[in-house]
Design a protein around this motif. Structure first.
Motif, short mmCIF file in Angstrom:
data_model
loop_
_atom_site.label_atom_id
_atom_site.label_comp_id
_atom_site.label_asym_id
_atom_site.label_seq_id
_atom_site.Cartn_x
_atom_site.Cartn_y
_atom_site.Cartn_z
N GLY A 168 0.78 -1.23 0.00
CA GLY A 168 0.00 0.00 0.00
C GLY A 168 0.81 1.27 0.00
O GLY A 168 0.30 2.33 0.40
N ALA A 169 2.08 1.20 -0.46
CA ALA A 169 2.92 2.40 -0.47
C ALA A 169 2.71 3.25 -1.71
O ALA A 169 3.15 4.39 -1.76
CB ALA A 169 4.39 2.01 -0.36
N GLY A 170 2.04 2.71 -2.71
CA GLY A 170 1.85 3.45 -3.94
C GLY A 170 3.10 3.43 -4.79
O GLY A 170 3.93 2.53 -4.68
N GLY A 171 3.26 4.44 -5.64
CA GLY A 171 4.40 4.48 -6.54
C GLY A 171 4.06 3.82 -7.86
O GLY A 171 2.93 3.37 -8.09
N LEU A 172 5.04 3.74 -8.73
CA LEU A 172 4.82 3.19 -10.07
C LEU A 172 4.50 1.69 -10.04
O LEU A 172 3.89 1.16 -10.96
CB LEU A 172 6.05 3.46 -10.94
CG LEU A 172 6.29 4.95 -11.26
CD1 LEU A 172 7.66 5.15 -11.88
CD2 LEU A 172 5.20 5.49 -12.19
N GLY A 173 4.92 1.03 -8.98
CA GLY A 173 4.57 -0.38 -8.83
C GLY A 173 3.07 -0.60 -8.75
O GLY A 173 2.56 -1.65 -9.16
N ASP A 174 2.37 0.39 -8.25
CA ASP A 174 0.90 0.31 -8.17
C ASP A 174 0.28 0.22 -9.56
O ASP A 174 -0.67 -0.52 -9.78
CB ASP A 174 0.38 1.54 -7.42
CG ASP A 174 -1.09 1.41 -7.04
OD1 ASP A 174 -1.42 0.42 -6.38
OD2 ASP A 174 -1.88 2.28 -7.42
N ILE A 175 0.86 0.96 -10.51
CA ILE A 175 0.37 0.92 -11.89
C ILE A 175 0.68 -0.45 -12.51
O ILE A 175 -0.15 -1.03 -13.23
CB ILE A 175 1.01 2.05 -12.72
CG1 ILE A 175 0.62 3.42 -12.12
CG2 ILE A 175 0.59 1.98 -14.17
CD1 ILE A 175 1.32 4.59 -12.74
N ILE A 176 1.86 -0.96 -12.24
CA ILE A 176 2.24 -2.27 -12.78
C ILE A 176 1.30 -3.36 -12.28
O ILE A 176 0.85 -4.22 -13.04
CB ILE A 176 3.70 -2.60 -12.40
CG1 ILE A 176 4.66 -1.60 -13.06
CG2 ILE A 176 4.06 -4.03 -12.81
CD1 ILE A 176 6.10 -1.70 -12.60
N THR A 180 -1.26 -5.99 -14.31
CA THR A 180 -1.28 -7.46 -14.22
C THR A 180 -2.68 -7.98 -13.94
O THR A 180 -2.99 -9.13 -14.25
CB THR A 180 -0.32 -7.95 -13.12
OG1 THR A 180 -0.71 -7.40 -11.86
CG2 THR A 180 1.12 -7.56 -13.42
N ASN A 181 -3.52 -7.15 -13.34
CA ASN A 181 -4.89 -7.56 -13.01
C ASN A 181 -5.90 -7.20 -14.11
O ASN A 181 -7.07 -7.58 -14.02
CB ASN A 181 -5.34 -6.92 -11.69
CG ASN A 181 -4.54 -7.44 -10.50
OD1 ASN A 181 -4.13 -8.59 -10.50
ND2 ASN A 181 -4.32 -6.59 -9.51
N ILE A 189 1.02 -2.00 -17.76
CA ILE A 189 2.30 -2.43 -17.19
C ILE A 189 3.44 -1.56 -17.73
O ILE A 189 4.31 -1.12 -16.97
CB ILE A 189 2.57 -3.92 -17.50
CG1 ILE A 189 1.57 -4.81 -16.76
CG2 ILE A 189 4.00 -4.32 -17.12
CD1 ILE A 189 1.63 -6.26 -17.15
N LEU A 190 3.42 -1.29 -19.03
CA LEU A 190 4.43 -0.42 -19.63
C LEU A 190 4.38 0.98 -19.05
O LEU A 190 5.41 1.63 -18.86
CB LEU A 190 4.24 -0.35 -21.15
CG LEU A 190 4.69 -1.56 -21.96
CD1 LEU A 190 4.33 -1.38 -23.42
CD2 LEU A 190 6.19 -1.79 -21.81
N ALA A 191 3.17 1.46 -18.75
CA ALA A 191 3.00 2.81 -18.19
C ALA A 191 3.64 2.92 -16.81
O ALA A 191 4.00 4.02 -16.38
CB ALA A 191 1.52 3.16 -18.10
N GLY A 192 3.80 1.79 -16.12
CA GLY A 192 4.49 1.80 -14.83
C GLY A 192 5.95 1.43 -14.96
O GLY A 192 6.81 2.00 -14.29
N ALA A 193 6.25 0.47 -15.86
CA ALA A 193 7.61 -0.04 -15.98
C ALA A 193 8.56 0.93 -16.68
O ALA A 193 9.70 1.11 -16.25
CB ALA A 193 7.59 -1.37 -16.73
N LEU A 194 8.09 1.57 -17.75
CA LEU A 194 8.96 2.48 -18.50
C LEU A 194 9.38 3.71 -17.69
O LEU A 194 10.56 4.06 -17.67
CB LEU A 194 8.29 2.91 -19.81
CG LEU A 194 8.19 1.82 -20.89
CD1 LEU A 194 7.52 2.37 -22.15
CD2 LEU A 194 9.55 1.25 -21.23
N PRO A 195 8.46 4.39 -16.97
CA PRO A 195 8.90 5.50 -16.12
C PRO A 195 9.85 5.04 -15.00
O PRO A 195 10.75 5.79 -14.61
CB PRO A 195 7.58 6.03 -15.53
CG PRO A 195 6.55 5.64 -16.52
CD PRO A 195 6.99 4.31 -17.05
#
Length: 221
Positions: A168-176, A180-181, A189-195
Motif C-alpha cells: 500500500g505504499a503506492g508508486g509506479l509499482g501500483d500501476i504495474i 497485471t490484473n 504495465i508499460l505505463a508503470g515499468a517504463l517510467p
C-alpha cells in the motif's frame, strides 16, 4: 474508444493521455520514497564507513552484517517489516534504507582506505587536527568512490520501491500491479515499468555527473 482494436503502443499512448496526471503523481511518490531511504542510509552508512576505516578490525564484521541483510529477498524483507510496522510508505523506506547500507558502507570504507597515507602524514606535519585531515583531505579524495556507492544504492532502491505497492505504499509499482490484473494490461504495465526504468537511468546519469564534479582529480583536468 475501442481498446480491443488497438495495438499495445496505441493503448499505451491512450492510457497516458487519460491518466498522465496519475502516472506523474506516482512517479514523484516513487522517487521520493527511494530518495528518503537512500538519504537516511547515507546519514548512517557514511559515518560507519569512516569509523571502520579507522578501526579495521571491525570492518569485516560490519560489512558481513550488511551483506547478510542484502541476501534477504526484498519481498521477504518487506513482508517481515510489514508485520512489525504495518502497511504503508514507512515499510518501504525502511526496506530501502536496509538495502542501501551495504554499497554505501563498503564504498565509503574503500574510498577512505585508498587515500595515500603519505598525504595524511603531510597534513599531520602541517599541524592539521584529525577532523581537519578528515574534512579537508580524506573525504575530498574519497568522495567519488562514496558517490559511486550512493549511485548504486539509488538505482537498486528504485527497483525495490516498485515492490512497495504490495504493502500500500503506492508508486509506479501500483500501476504495474493494476496492469497485471487487467484483461489487456500490457499497456498499463508499460505505463508503470517504463517510467521506473527512465527514473533509474536519469538518476544514475545525474549522480554520475555529480560524482565527476566532486572528484578532485577529474576537476583539475
Amino acid at each position: 474508444m475501442d481498446l480491443q482494436n488497438m495495438n499495445v503502443f496505441q493503448q499505451f499512448i491512450y492510457y497516458f493521455s487519460e491518466n498522465g496526471g496519475y502516472v506523474f503523481e506516482q512517479f514523484v511518490r516513487h522517487f521520493l520514497i527511494s530518495i528518503y531511504g537512500v538519504v537516511f542510509a547515507a546519514i548512517v552508512a557514511i559515518p560507519v564507513g569512516i569509523m571502520i576505516s579507522k578501526k579495521r578490525k571491525l570492518a569485516n564484521w560490519i560489512i558481513r552484517l550488511a551483506n547478510i541483510i542484502q541476501t534477504v529477498p526484498s519481498l521477504a524483507m518487506i513482508s517481515i517489516l510489514m508485520i512489525a510496522f504495518g502497511l504503508g510508505i514507512n515499510v518501504v523506506i525502511i526496506t530501502v534504507f536496509l538495502y542501501s547500507l551495504l554499497p554505501i558502507i563498503k564504498n565509503t570504507y574503500t574510498g577512505m582506505v585508498q587515500v595515500d597515507r603519505a598525504i595524511l602524514d603531510v597534513g599531520k606535519g602541517m599541524g592539521m587536527t584529525t577532523f581537519q585531515r578528515l574534512y579537508m583531505v580524506e573525504l575530498p579524495l574519497a568522495i567519488s568512490v562514496i558517490m559511486a556507492g550512493i549511485r548504486n544504492a539509488l538505482v537498486v532502491a528504485i527497483g525495490i520501491t516498485a515492490i512497495g505497492a504490495f504493502v500500500g505504499a503506492g508508486g509506479l509499482g501500483d500501476i504495474i500491479i493494476r496492469g497485471t490484473n487487467a484483461t489487456d494490461g500490457a499497456s498499463i504495465i508499460l505505463a508503470g515499468a517504463l517510467p521506473t526504468a527512465l527514473m533509474a537511468i536519469i538518476s544514475d546519469f545525474v549522480l554520475g555527473k555529480i560524482e565527476k564534479r566532486l572528484d578532485p582529480v577529474v576537476t583539475k583536468q
